[in-house]
Design an enzyme around this catalytic site. Sequence first.
Site, PDB file in Angstrom:
ATOM      1  N   ARG A   2       0.878  -1.100   0.102  1.00  0.00           N
ATOM      2  CA  ARG A   2       0.143   0.313  -0.372  1.00  0.00           C
ATOM      3  C   ARG A   2       0.892   1.559  -0.187  1.00  0.00           C
ATOM      4  O   ARG A   2       1.551   1.591   0.980  1.00  0.00           O
ATOM      5  CB  ARG A   2      -0.699   0.124   0.885  1.00  0.00           C
ATOM      6  CG  ARG A   2      -1.887  -1.286   1.489  1.00  0.00           C
ATOM      7  CD  ARG A   2      -3.040  -1.097   0.236  1.00  0.00           C
ATOM      8  NE  ARG A   2      -3.892  -2.025   0.552  1.00  0.00           N
ATOM      9  CZ  ARG A   2      -4.562  -2.709   1.392  1.00  0.00           C
ATOM     10  NH1 ARG A   2      -5.190  -1.598   2.755  1.00  0.00           N
ATOM     11  NH2 ARG A   2      -5.093  -3.804   1.649  1.00  0.00           N
TER      12      ARG A   2
ATOM     13  N   ARG B 163       0.244   0.346  11.131  1.00  0.00           N
ATOM     14  CA  ARG B 163       0.042   0.589   9.048  1.00  0.00           C
ATOM     15  C   ARG B 163       1.254   0.744   8.800  1.00  0.00           C
ATOM     16  O   ARG B 163       2.390   1.611   9.094  1.00  0.00           O
ATOM     17  CB  ARG B 163      -0.894   2.060   9.539  1.00  0.00           C
ATOM     18  CG  ARG B 163      -2.503   1.527   9.615  1.00  0.00           C
ATOM     19  CD  ARG B 163      -2.281   3.372   9.300  1.00  0.00           C
ATOM     20  NE  ARG B 163      -2.748   3.744   8.135  1.00  0.00           N
ATOM     21  CZ  ARG B 163      -3.579   4.756   7.671  1.00  0.00           C
ATOM     22  NH1 ARG B 163      -4.059   5.466   8.187  1.00  0.00           N
ATOM     23  NH2 ARG B 163      -3.766   4.971   6.383  1.00  0.00           N
TER      24      ARG B 163
ATOM     25  N   GLU C 146      -9.053  -2.629  12.845  1.00  0.00           N
ATOM     26  CA  GLU C 146     -10.093  -3.413  12.142  1.00  0.00           C
ATOM     27  C   GLU C 146      -8.544  -4.386  11.855  1.00  0.00           C
ATOM     28  O   GLU C 146      -7.450  -4.584  10.977  1.00  0.00           O
ATOM     29  CB  GLU C 146     -10.725  -3.065  11.080  1.00  0.00           C
ATOM     30  CG  GLU C 146     -10.984  -3.555   9.687  1.00  0.00           C
ATOM     31  CD  GLU C 146      -9.939  -3.438   8.596  1.00  0.00           C
ATOM     32  OE1 GLU C 146      -9.363  -4.470   7.961  1.00  0.00           O
ATOM     33  OE2 GLU C 146      -9.358  -2.542   8.043  1.00  0.00           O
TER      34      GLU C 146
ATOM     35  N   SER D  39     -12.331  -6.515   7.232  1.00  0.00           N
ATOM     36  CA  SER D  39     -13.123  -6.089   6.143  1.00  0.00           C
ATOM     37  C   SER D  39     -14.511  -7.811   5.317  1.00  0.00           C
ATOM     38  O   SER D  39     -13.631  -8.082   4.321  1.00  0.00           O
ATOM     39  CB  SER D  39     -12.875  -4.956   5.655  1.00  0.00           C
ATOM     40  OG  SER D  39     -12.900  -3.789   6.739  1.00  0.00           O
TER      41      SER D  39
ATOM     42  N   ARG E  47      -1.978  -6.391  12.476  1.00  0.00           N
ATOM     43  CA  ARG E  47      -2.625  -5.828  14.257  1.00  0.00           C
ATOM     44  C   ARG E  47      -3.434  -6.718  14.732  1.00  0.00           C
ATOM     45  O   ARG E  47      -3.081  -6.294  15.781  1.00  0.00           O
ATOM     46  CB  ARG E  47      -3.957  -4.693  13.529  1.00  0.00           C
ATOM     47  CG  ARG E  47      -3.616  -3.488  12.962  1.00  0.00           C
ATOM     48  CD  ARG E  47      -5.139  -3.172  11.601  1.00  0.00           C
ATOM     49  NE  ARG E  47      -4.805  -1.589  10.935  1.00  0.00           N
ATOM     50  CZ  ARG E  47      -5.097  -1.088  11.219  1.00  0.00           C
ATOM     51  NH1 ARG E  47      -6.781  -1.219  10.776  1.00  0.00           N
ATOM     52  NH2 ARG E  47      -4.872   0.165  10.088  1.00  0.00           N
TER      53      ARG E  47
END
Length: 427
Positions: A261, A276, A348, A351, A390
């Site tokens: 990302r 992140r 999160e 998802s 996470r």
Amino acid sequence: MIDINLIREKPEYVKEALAKKLWDADFTELLSWDKEKRELMQVVENNKAEMNKLSASVPQLKKAGQDVKPVFEKVKEIAAKNKEFEEKLAELDGKITDFVAALPNLPDDDLVGGGKENNKVIKVVGKKPEFSFKMKDHVELATSLGLVDYDRGAKIAGRGSWIYTNLGARLEWALLNFFMSEHLKDGYEFILPPHLLNEQSGFVAGQFPKFREDVFWLSGLEPQRFLLPTAETALVNLHRDEILSEDELPKKYFAYTPCYRREAGSYRTEERGMIRGYQFDKVEMVQYTKPEDSDKAFEELVGKAASLVEKLGLHFQISKLAAGDISHSMARTYDIEVYIPSIGIYKEVSSASNARDYQARRGKCRYRDSKTGKTRFVHTLNASGLATSRVFPAILEQYQQEDGSVLVPEVLQPFMGGIKVLKPVKK
């Protein structure tokens, strides 16, 4: 991609639905192009019929001794006009396709509008951990336990990168192996996709054209390719341009990949360490289903993602996202969010989303109905199962002990060679 027929028949419904996603749609120009296109297509078809009729008359005219030259000239004249009309049709088709391709998916009718402020927690599992001692955050724990080297990660790759070391690498691999074993047990097919994808793959997944700049592009390759941001991008393209048989559905896949990302974390406390980053590991699940089965598949994916976190013994919650907080290509999303004690918030880790037929339309992925013999678009769904960047911090923080050690969740111990406790390393 939204069905153009729905926009044509119910423009106000589509406009109101997209407004729930905070998208202001004006279909005036689109519907004008669409009307012109359909009228022009009729003209072209009528002209072709006229040319066929004229051509069919030639033998009879010759037999009667009449001059056929005017007929050929008329056919040539009509053909020239049709060429102009077909060029105009191609231009209109391009405008319509670009307009519709930029639209987000319609949210399901039961979703409330607005952004994340309207998300609703629908389930809480476990209790927030309480500590009788001064707790440490995951960065301090990972460093003192010798699990992650943040400094050398930044040195060799820059900010937003880290290195799993020794037992940290083994813990990361244990998580991935645990996730994969659970998916194999449930009958999902294991896929290891390429990490370099072509532009069409990003379009089908719904990431392009809107989020084209959010991925890492590689220069010097023809055709141009990008690093996959999630395995979903690859998995929803497996059956692009295919017609599946009904008895093949549902198709259930999972893949392990690193994810790349462009947008990494900041220096804010809640994004320190590995919360992140530019690269992180994730196991992704994807299903292809018949439309009438996609709601059931969605519940299955939510349940599977949640069960992984629950089996790890972590406190977490499940949130139903508001229409404006779900991704561009999805119709509904539930987030599974793990608790990070040091910052007192939930992050999160999965998802679970239903794209309905949005991605299938873009990728022309259909199945043949066994009763009618007609083709229908499949529904595609996805869920992380799970992302480790996470889960790893949550384990360190929720399982920390007063002496600075961290207990290894019971389900991970077999993948860690029986290690039950991670202890601080001597410097």
